[in-house]
Write an enzyme that holds these catalytic residues in place. Structure first.
Site, PDB file in Angstrom:
ATOM      1  N   LYS A 283       0.762  -0.960  -0.037  1.00 21.69           N
ATOM      2  CA  LYS A 283       0.121   0.029   0.046  1.00 21.69           C
ATOM      3  C   LYS A 283       0.792   1.141   0.032  1.00 21.69           C
ATOM      4  O   LYS A 283       1.735   1.405   0.638  1.00 21.69           O
ATOM      5  CB  LYS A 283      -1.101   0.072   1.223  1.00 21.69           C
ATOM      6  CG  LYS A 283      -2.124  -0.947   0.971  1.00 21.69           C
ATOM      7  CD  LYS A 283      -2.785  -0.722   0.156  1.00 21.69           C
ATOM      8  CE  LYS A 283      -4.205   0.308   0.683  1.00 21.69           C
ATOM      9  NZ  LYS A 283      -4.871   0.178   1.466  1.00 21.69           N
ATOM     10  N   GLU A 290      -6.366  12.526   1.230  1.00 21.05           N
ATOM     11  CA  GLU A 290      -7.729  12.433   2.091  1.00 21.05           C
ATOM     12  C   GLU A 290      -7.628  13.265   3.448  1.00 21.05           C
ATOM     13  O   GLU A 290      -8.938  13.730   3.485  1.00 21.05           O
ATOM     14  CB  GLU A 290      -7.435  11.105   2.607  1.00 21.05           C
ATOM     15  CG  GLU A 290      -7.435   9.994   1.332  1.00 21.05           C
ATOM     16  CD  GLU A 290      -7.105   8.549   1.807  1.00 21.05           C
ATOM     17  OE1 GLU A 290      -7.984   7.822   2.122  1.00 21.05           O
ATOM     18  OE2 GLU A 290      -5.786   8.401   2.128  1.00 21.05           O
TER      19      GLU A 290
END
Ligand code: ARG
Length: 457
Positions: A283, A290
């Site tokens: 990841k 965000e």
């Protein structure tokens, strides 16, 4: 603890009430504005003979000393004070004795706090405008590098027409330019001096509000003293501007999150602006984008919170108004942090034009150009639209794209088709033919960049 307003009451309040009432934890950030406002006030009092020249000078240099001492850390703000205004006055009196007590002649904390907040937000507006200019400059640089990078433009998040990455991100430059413009116009309305309104009714002293307004860089003193201490429109306007900036940053963040996903992979964020997962080793998360998106909700909350606080307040000052500060300071800090981190993230991200091009080649985003081709050869647009739709369906069924659909097959749909159809549906052609003012063609994007650069220089 006994209070400065001891008199009618014994001035002794419960310590819980003191804590609840106190604003010094958050209004101490206005200490510089408070002291500078007081210096100008003292100088006006001296000039008008309300206090003597010597007293005025003594107060000004006392205030100067306090300012320096706070700045250098020699003097620590006492959080047991009610607010920053009380702290400065108490410190001045500690240093000067009775002369210090004369500073508060012909003013009130009501006009003082309105003044401090205007001065503080004026400074923040200027800083945020600067940060916006830097962001816009970064967008222009990225757009310049990617003015030929073809990608699908989307409507309904469905591939729609070919555009360039440069054109897409220049749209955000326009939004941020409007944000600067909004700040500028807010600044104009904010830049009116409330000092001298006193508690609400003005004063019997022969003050000079014009002198104070001018010295503090305001365009004029407010015309009505009740309005001067009651108005918080300027805070709402600043909050609206902050909300609009966050909304723009949030939309841009959303696109960055999408584009950096494996499903798109139009861009790759620099490692320094991503985080990993504690469990999934593959990841690379776009946390900064965000968080900007997430913090937007908080800033909207600050705006709505103040609207609600103000809605039922009778004139003039009410303590409810102390609630104006935490929200707007939070919004301003959030916007400044978000702008800084977003600009750095944008500057360091890498675009992957092959992936954009690849996506652009798959979605029949040149179908409008197919229809336009027929129109240019004499077909009506509605018929051309229908024919093009049928051709697209045929391509989909039989595994073609418009670029390799055989000419004999084209001709089955209309005798207007010729070999030049392949040029008409070529993606570079489709982009560069869009020469209309403001369109996606390279020349138009170059023009946008140069106009925007001139505006921020
Ligand atoms: N701390 C107060 C505020 O932020 C200052 C004004 C207080 N005025 C008063 N009359 N109690 O609003």
């Amino acid at each position: 603890m006994a209070k400065i307003w001891e008199g009618v009451t014994d001035g002794i309040t419960d310590s819980l009430a003191d804590d609840f009432n106190s604003s010094v934890r958050f209004d101490s950030r206005m200490y510089e504005e408070d002291i500078k406002g007081s210096m100008v006030h003292a100088s006006m009092l001296g000039l008008k003979g309300i206090i003597s020249q010597a007293e005025s000078e003594e107060i000004i240099s006392g205030l100067e000393g306090i300012l320096n001492d706070i700045k250098t850390g020699k003097l620590v703000i006492d959080y047991s004070c009610e607010d920053i205004h009380m702290f400065v006055e108490a410190e001045l009196t500690k240093r000067l004795g009775d002369t210090g007590k004369k500073l508060h002649t012909a003013r009130s904390r009501n006009d003082q706090v309105a003044l401090d907040l205007r001065l503080n937000l004026r400074k923040e507006i200027d800083e945020i405008s600067e940060l916006l200019c830097k962001l816009i400059g970064t967008i222009c640089d990225k757009a310049e590098e990617n003015k030929g990078a073809i990608m699908p433009g989307y409507t309904h998040l469905q591939r729609a027409q070919p555009i360039t990455f440069g054109h897409q991100i220049m749209a955000y430059a326009m939004m941020f330019l409007r944000d600067i413009d909004r700040l500028k116009s807010t600044r104009k309305r904010l830049n009116i001096s409330p000092i001298g309104s006193c508690a609400l009714a003005g004063t019997t002293y022969d003050t000079d509000r014009f002198f104070e307004a001018e010295k503090l860089g305001f365009s004029e003193p407010c015309l009505n003293s009740i309005d001067g201490v009651s108005d918080r429109d300027f805070v709402l306007e600043v909050l609206f501007c902050m909300s609009a900036i966050m909304m723009h940053l949030s939309r841009f963040s959303e696109e960055i999150i999408l584009w950096s996903s494996w499903e798109f992979k139009f861009i790759e964020l620099d490692d320094s602006y991503t985080t990993g997962s504690s469990i999934m080793p593959q990841k690379k998360n776009p946390d900064m984008a965000e968080l900007v998106r997430g913090k937007t909700g908080r800033v909207y909350g600050d705006l709505l919170g103040l609207f609600t606080t103000l809605k039922g307040l009778p004139l003039a000052y009410n303590k409810d108004m102390q609630e104006d500060k935490e929200g707007v300071f939070d919004a301003v800090d959030t916007v400044k942090m978000s702008l800084k981190v977003f600009t750095a993230m944008l500057k360091t991200l890498k675009t992957i034009p092959e992936n954009m091009k690849n996506a652009a080649g798959k979605g029949f985003i040149n179908a409008t150009d197919l229809a336009d081709y027929l129109v240019k050869k004499g077909e009506s647009f509605r018929n051309a639209y229908k024919i093009s739709g049928r051709i697209v369906a045929d391509c989909m069924k039989n595994g073609f794209v418009l670029e390799n659909f055989p000419i004999e097959k084209y001709k089955e749909y209309s005798k207007l088709f010729d070999d030049d159809i392949y040029k008409a549906v070529n993606l570079e052609e489709c982009v560069n033919k869009r020469i209309s003012f403001g369109g996606t063609g390279v020349k138009s994007v170059e023009n946008q960049i140069s106009v925007v650069r001139a505006k921020i220089s």
